[in-house]
Design a protein around this motif. Sequence first.
Motif, short mmCIF file in Angstrom:
data_model
loop_
_atom_site.label_atom_id
_atom_site.label_comp_id
_atom_site.label_asym_id
_atom_site.label_seq_id
_atom_site.Cartn_x
_atom_site.Cartn_y
_atom_site.Cartn_z
N VAL A 251 -1.92 -2.66 -2.83
CA VAL A 251 -1.25 -1.95 -1.73
C VAL A 251 -0.09 -1.07 -2.21
O VAL A 251 0.34 -0.19 -1.47
N TYR B 238 -2.26 -7.73 -2.83
CA TYR B 238 -2.46 -8.99 -2.11
C TYR B 238 -3.89 -9.42 -2.44
O TYR B 238 -4.83 -8.77 -1.99
N SER C 22 6.98 -1.98 4.10
CA SER C 22 7.58 -3.33 4.08
C SER C 22 7.38 -3.99 2.73
O SER C 22 8.31 -4.60 2.18
N SER D 152 1.62 2.99 9.60
CA SER D 152 1.47 1.55 9.53
C SER D 152 0.50 1.19 8.42
O SER D 152 -0.54 1.83 8.26
N GLY D 153 0.86 0.21 7.62
CA GLY D 153 -0.01 -0.23 6.53
C GLY D 153 0.15 0.56 5.25
O GLY D 153 -0.56 0.32 4.28
N SER D 154 1.10 1.50 5.20
CA SER D 154 1.24 2.33 4.01
C SER D 154 2.01 1.63 2.88
O SER D 154 2.07 2.16 1.77
N GLY D 155 2.59 0.47 3.18
CA GLY D 155 3.26 -0.29 2.12
C GLY D 155 4.78 -0.27 2.17
O GLY D 155 5.44 -0.73 1.24
P1 ADP Z 1 3.87 -1.08 6.39
O1 ADP Z 1 5.14 -1.84 6.36
O2 ADP Z 1 3.98 0.33 5.89
O3 ADP Z 1 3.21 -1.12 7.74
P2 ADP Z 1 2.88 -3.22 4.74
O4 ADP Z 1 3.71 -3.20 3.51
O5 ADP Z 1 3.22 -4.26 5.76
O6 ADP Z 1 2.85 -1.77 5.38
O7 ADP Z 1 1.37 -3.45 4.35
C1 ADP Z 1 0.71 -2.71 3.34
C2 ADP Z 1 -0.71 -3.23 3.19
O8 ADP Z 1 -0.67 -4.57 2.74
C3 ADP Z 1 -1.48 -3.25 4.51
O9 ADP Z 1 -2.81 -2.94 4.23
C4 ADP Z 1 -1.36 -4.68 4.95
O10 ADP Z 1 -2.48 -5.07 5.73
C5 ADP Z 1 -1.33 -5.42 3.64
N1 ADP Z 1 -0.55 -6.67 3.71
C6 ADP Z 1 0.75 -6.78 4.05
N2 ADP Z 1 1.17 -8.05 3.98
C7 ADP Z 1 0.11 -8.78 3.55
C8 ADP Z 1 -0.09 -10.16 3.27
N3 ADP Z 1 0.90 -11.05 3.38
N4 ADP Z 1 -1.34 -10.53 2.87
C9 ADP Z 1 -2.33 -9.64 2.72
N5 ADP Z 1 -2.20 -8.32 2.97
C10 ADP Z 1 -1.00 -7.89 3.38
#
Ligand code: ADP
Length: 242
Positions: A19, A14, A44, A39-42
């Motif tokens: 990420v 991003y 999603s 949380s935040g591990s990527g």
């Molecule tokens: P998880 O689902 O495991 O909690 P995410 O995939 O949502 O993790 O997020 C992984 C990393 O990417 C995190 O550091 C999050 O802050 C960042 N992130 C997620 N979506 C966005 C976005 N749309 N813009 C910027 N950073 C993002």
Amino acid sequence: MHPLIHITGLCKSYGAIQVLHGIDLSVKAGEVVVVIGPSGSGKSTLIRCINLLEEYQGGVVLVDGIAVQRGAGLAQVRAEVGMVFQSFNLFPHLTVQDNVALGPLRVKHLSKEVSHRTAQELLARVGMADHAHKFPAQLSGGQQQRVAIARALAMEPKVILFDEPTSALDPEMVGEVLDVMQALAKSGVTMVVVTHEMGFARRVADRVIFMDAGRIVEQASPEPFFNAPQEPRTQAFLKAIL
Ligand code: ADP
Ligand code: MG
């Protein structure tokens, strides 16, 4: 036979922040893969790359042999990959029945009669046949999520991706949604499920994947994964949550 999902070297940033750091993941037809991690591990981001809800910068993502990228194959990939979100995302102005029938009508160009008959069958499958003419706002969260699952199934996807499907639910409704998901898994639906429900992972997963900081740290079938995790980060995560 090639795997249904085949991901190699997937990298995603991003802006300047990377990420996902080279994810390799294959999922076979009929397999149920549960993805866990802090949380935040990527988690999603990874599953959103599988149907290009997120663009990625490096690596290859194939669904049923078709590259997931902008261009000609994307509509087909999207039709083959169902998605169920934490927040249900039903159309509030449509009845339950119309929510489920919409995709088949619009995307598959099925007749109104056929798409509504299919919707009825799918609503029965998720225990929602008696609610077909209600609007989403008249349903509990657990009921809405079951409708969202029926809506995903209506497109006859090759795989359904679930992103924390029970995280927004009141605790007493978690079980009814997990039961529906377990039944789907038993019936052979290919599923990738991001969840914090470790009981579900133990009972239903063929394989559990632990992600941390944008990498797959460890993966195994549930029995060895939960009883004898190999990596210190997996051990620490499980210790903290179990
Ligand atoms: P998880 O689902 O495991 O909690 P995410 O995939 O949502 O993790 O997020 C992984 C990393 O990417 C995190 O550091 C999050 O802050 C960042 N992130 C997620 N979506 C966005 C976005 N749309 N813009 C910027 N950073 C993002
Ligand atoms: Mg997430």
